[in-house]
Design an enzyme around this catalytic site. Structure first.
Site, PDB file in Angstrom:
ATOM      1  N   SER A   1      20.779  21.332  65.566  1.00  0.00           N
ATOM      2  CA  SER A   1      21.038  22.719  65.200  1.00  0.00           C
ATOM      3  C   SER A   1      22.522  23.014  65.243  1.00  0.00           C
ATOM      4  O   SER A   1      23.291  22.323  65.899  1.00  0.00           O
ATOM      5  CB  SER A   1      20.325  23.643  66.184  1.00  0.00           C
ATOM      6  OG  SER A   1      20.952  23.513  67.446  1.00  0.00           O
ATOM      7  N   LYS A   2      22.867  24.066  64.530  1.00  0.00           N
ATOM      8  CA  LYS A   2      24.256  24.513  64.442  1.00  0.00           C
ATOM      9  C   LYS A   2      24.861  24.808  65.806  1.00  0.00           C
ATOM     10  O   LYS A   2      26.055  24.688  66.005  1.00  0.00           O
ATOM     11  CB  LYS A   2      24.281  25.817  63.647  1.00  0.00           C
ATOM     12  CG  LYS A   2      24.631  25.628  62.199  1.00  0.00           C
ATOM     13  CD  LYS A   2      24.921  26.985  61.596  1.00  0.00           C
ATOM     14  CE  LYS A   2      24.072  27.139  60.349  1.00  0.00           C
ATOM     15  NZ  LYS A   2      24.030  28.414  59.747  1.00  0.00           N
ATOM     16  N   ARG A   3      24.017  25.265  66.701  1.00  0.00           N
ATOM     17  CA  ARG A   3      24.556  25.665  68.005  1.00  0.00           C
ATOM     18  C   ARG A   3      25.047  24.467  68.805  1.00  0.00           C
ATOM     19  O   ARG A   3      25.938  24.581  69.624  1.00  0.00           O
ATOM     20  CB  ARG A   3      23.504  26.442  68.805  1.00  0.00           C
ATOM     21  CG  ARG A   3      23.387  27.894  68.372  1.00  0.00           C
ATOM     22  CD  ARG A   3      22.404  28.650  69.227  1.00  0.00           C
ATOM     23  NE  ARG A   3      21.054  28.106  69.101  1.00  0.00           N
ATOM     24  CZ  ARG A   3      20.403  27.498  70.075  1.00  0.00           C
ATOM     25  NH1 ARG A   3      20.949  27.362  71.266  1.00  0.00           N
ATOM     26  NH2 ARG A   3      19.199  27.032  69.868  1.00  0.00           N
TER      27      ARG A   3
END
Ligand code: GLU
Length: 489
Positions: A244-246
């Site tokens: 994920s982007k996070r």
């Protein structure tokens, strides 16, 4: 034998995603090794979230990586890609056919009714599925649902990667394939395009496993020959959650901007879910075409290991320096923008290339974004560093030791002669400094740390011999004196 034809079908709802590149790469390799075609299809049916900028980023990104598609409708000039937004007529034609053949039907159920129906099903702890109210009702407008044959049963396919895969009939209902007779939806456009484009192998991410039975049902409704399906394992964060982007950068642009080389990114992605079974980790694209095999793609998720990407990139940097310094320099130029770098003149270029090829320097950098910081000590003015940096506590460098070391270093430098930038003098300079360790009975760190800091003024920099060579004798003496000055001050 039927021609192998595969595709990558990104939706332009974000910048080119690293996961998309991996799926594209595996498809590209599979196509190439089978003398097949690799089709790029932009799935822009989601008009709200699709943008031209994202589309442009995806197309140019894949092309720059060398894995763009090899066909498309735009003849004269560049090829392709196919855009679903330009193909509505085709979908509408097929949709009409299904409606006429009673393999699909209009459903006029209101949102409220459907919501109520689901509420009741949930309360009864049953799966929420369409109850078929409009199946035989002969409605003439509304959304369009696929009419799944009553006796269809479980849906099974031999997945190219996962093996036999089954989705139970009870998990499927008469799903919506179009918002109206003119407005086909995702599953319908994917399936009709895969048929129209004669795709032989649909190789995509595991997140599409639950879509595959729907596509199979659409193929069956038309009586079309099914492609083979293969689902690639997900890319995971280090904590094994879905990437994920996070937790990771996901856009390829970000990796390129940091100075990862395109070939290194492809090499890394190839190994994300596949290996040859031997120790080899560095592969050119041609080698990948030769060695890749779908049979060896892993079934379980692949952890995105940034350290491995760094290592691979470092190897590619070394390889580029050794094999194509001119080409490499063109890339480097984009990353060293500081005013101290003379990248325009022939002398400036020659000097920077020489440093890059310096054996003490090459290989210390894992990505091009580190180069500016690495090179600048050789070009910039000496920064005003604090005394604590040079008299580092960790190495137990007292003022007395520091003074002794610096004086000795000055003595050594005075006895040496070298032309500024003459990399062949690295060895002599290095030996002169290292000999201080024995002569003063000190530890390596007590001698080499302060000398390097004196020359660079920085915590991290190229090695002391490289610094000395490129700063030149006069500047080295000046900087050693500056360091001495810090002791009294
Ligand atoms: N457009 C879909 C996506 O971007 C891919 C569909 C497919 O590969 O079948 O996830």
């Amino acid at each position: 034998m039927k021609k192998i034809r595969v595709r990558i079908a990104p939706s332009p709802t974000g910048l080119l995603h690293i996961g998309t590149v991996r799926v594209a790469l595996y498809n590209y390799l599979f196509a190439k090794q089978n003398d097949g075609d690799f089709v790029l299809r932009i799935e822009d049916t989601d008009k709200v979230r699709s943008t031209k900028e994202y589309e442009e980023d995806i197309i140019s990104g894949l092309q720059n990586l060398g894995i763009g598609g090899n066909e498309g409708p735009h003849v004269g000039g560049d090829y392709g890609p196919y855009r679903q937004s330009e193909r509505t007529e085709i979908y509408v034609k097929y949709l009409k056919q299904l409606l006429e053949e009673d393999k699909a039907y209009f459903c006029a159920c209101s949102k409220e009714r459907l919501e109520e129906m689901r509420e009741v099903q949930r309360a009864a702890k049953k799966p929420t599925r369409y109850d078929g109210k409009c199946r035989g009702a002969g409605e003439s407008s509304g959304v369009v649902r696929l009419k799944i044959p009553e006796d269809r049963g479980d849906i099974t396919w031999e997945d190219l990667i996962r093996g036999k895969t089954t989705i139970h009939a009870k998990e499927l209902d008469d799903f919506v394939i179009a918002r109206s007779a003119e407005d086909p939806l995702f599953h319908f456009t994917v399936a009709t395009d895969d048929h129209e484009m004669q795709i032989s192998h649909v190789i995509r991410g595991e997140d599409h496993v639950s879509n595959t039975p729907k596509h199979i049902l659409i193929f069956e409704a038309f009586g079309w020959e099914l492609p083979k399906f293969g689902h690639l394992p997900l890319i995971l964060n280090e904590d094994k959650t879905k990437m994920s982007k996070r937790k990771n950068k996901v856009s390829v642009d970000d990796y390129l901007a940091e100075g990862y080389l395109p070939a290194a990114i492809l090499n890394f992605l190839a190994l994300l879910g596949w290996n040859t079974g031997d120790e080899q980790e560095i592969f050119s694209l041609e080698e990948l075409v030769e060695k890749f095999s779908l049979e060896r793609v892993h079934k379980s998720g692949a952890v995105f290991d940034l350290k491995k990407l760094d290592w691979i990139n470092g190897e590619y940097i070394k390889k580029n320096i050794a094999q194509d310094i001119d080409g490499f320099y063109e890339m480097v130029k984009l990353f060293i923008k500081g005013s101290e770098f003379d990248t325009q003149s022939a002398e400036g270029e020659a000097l920077i290339k020489k440093i890059l090829q310096d054996p003490d320097f090459e290989g210390r950098f894992k990505k091009l974004s580190e180069l500016e910081e690495g090179l600048s000590p050789l070009f910039a003015e000496l920064p005003d560093y604090p005394y604590e940096l040079i008299a580092r506590e960790k190495f137990k460098i007292t003022a007395e030791i520091l003074k002794e070391v610096l004086e000795k270093a000055i003595e050594k430098v005075e006895a040496l002669e070298w032309d500024k930038g003459d990399g062949t003098k690295n060895q002599d300079i290095s030996e002169a400094f290292v000999s201080i360790v024995g002569e003063l009975s000190l530890k390596n760190g007590q001698v080499l740390w302060p000398i390097r800091v004196a020359l660079s003024g920085l915590e991290r920099s190229p090695n002391f011999a490289t610094l000395a060579v490129y700063l030149g004798k006069e500047e080295v003496l000046k900087r050693l004196e500056v360091a001495l000055g810090k002791i009294e001050g």
